[in-house]
Design an enzyme around this catalytic site. Structure first.
Site, short mmCIF file in Angstrom:
data_model
loop_
_atom_site.label_atom_id
_atom_site.label_comp_id
_atom_site.label_asym_id
_atom_site.label_seq_id
_atom_site.Cartn_x
_atom_site.Cartn_y
_atom_site.Cartn_z
N HIS A 46 0.81 -1.21 0.00
CA HIS A 46 0.00 0.00 0.00
C HIS A 46 0.84 1.26 0.00
O HIS A 46 0.30 2.36 -0.11
CB HIS A 46 -0.94 0.02 1.20
CG HIS A 46 -1.94 -1.08 1.18
ND1 HIS A 46 -2.97 -1.13 0.26
CD2 HIS A 46 -2.06 -2.19 1.93
CE1 HIS A 46 -3.68 -2.22 0.46
NE2 HIS A 46 -3.15 -2.88 1.47
N ASN A 96 -6.80 5.33 1.95
CA ASN A 96 -8.19 5.52 1.51
C ASN A 96 -8.57 6.99 1.42
O ASN A 96 -9.59 7.32 0.83
CB ASN A 96 -9.14 4.80 2.46
CG ASN A 96 -9.01 3.31 2.37
OD1 ASN A 96 -8.41 2.79 1.43
ND2 ASN A 96 -9.55 2.61 3.34
#
Length: 118
Positions: A46, A96
């Site tokens: 990520h 996110n």
């Protein structure tokens, strides 16, 4: 020994630069380059975007030039590439929510442009 994720990022960056993928087109523009990821969690899938951005900043000689910008919750660095200016963006939000930082940075104007508005 470097982590596998940062080794992959380095190899990708070398290949992209050798192929001319990272050359800005058309000339004379300002480009926003965002490295997406989770701050504080290096070496994860990520955070590959942050690793690539770090390598790019090193190659452009601005790795020590990061400045915090509270308006877009990110660290910014300016670099020149040919006749273009690159704005490197390292969001300080979780993955996110990186889009919020990128959107806000895209709305910001350079100081020299702000004075032109009449």
């Amino acid at each position: 020994m470097p982590r596998l994720g940062s080794l992959r990022a380095t190899l990708w960056l070398r290949r992209a630069m050798s192929l001319g993928v990272l050359e800005p087109r058309p000339p004379g523009k300002r480009w926003l380059v965002a490295g997406l990821g989770n701050p504080g969690l290096p070496g994860t899938r990520h955070s590959v975007g942050l690793a690539v951005l770090g390598q790019l900043a090193q190659r452009l000689g601005v790795a020590d030039g990061w400045a915090r910008d509270r308006r877009c919750a990110a660290d910014l660095a300016l670099a020149s590439l040919g006749d273009a200016q690159l704005v490197l963006l390292r969001p300080r939000r979780l993955m996110n929510n990186n889009g919020r930082s990128v959107a806000r940075a895209g709305e910001l104007r350079a100081p020299e442009e702000a004075g032109r508005e009449g």
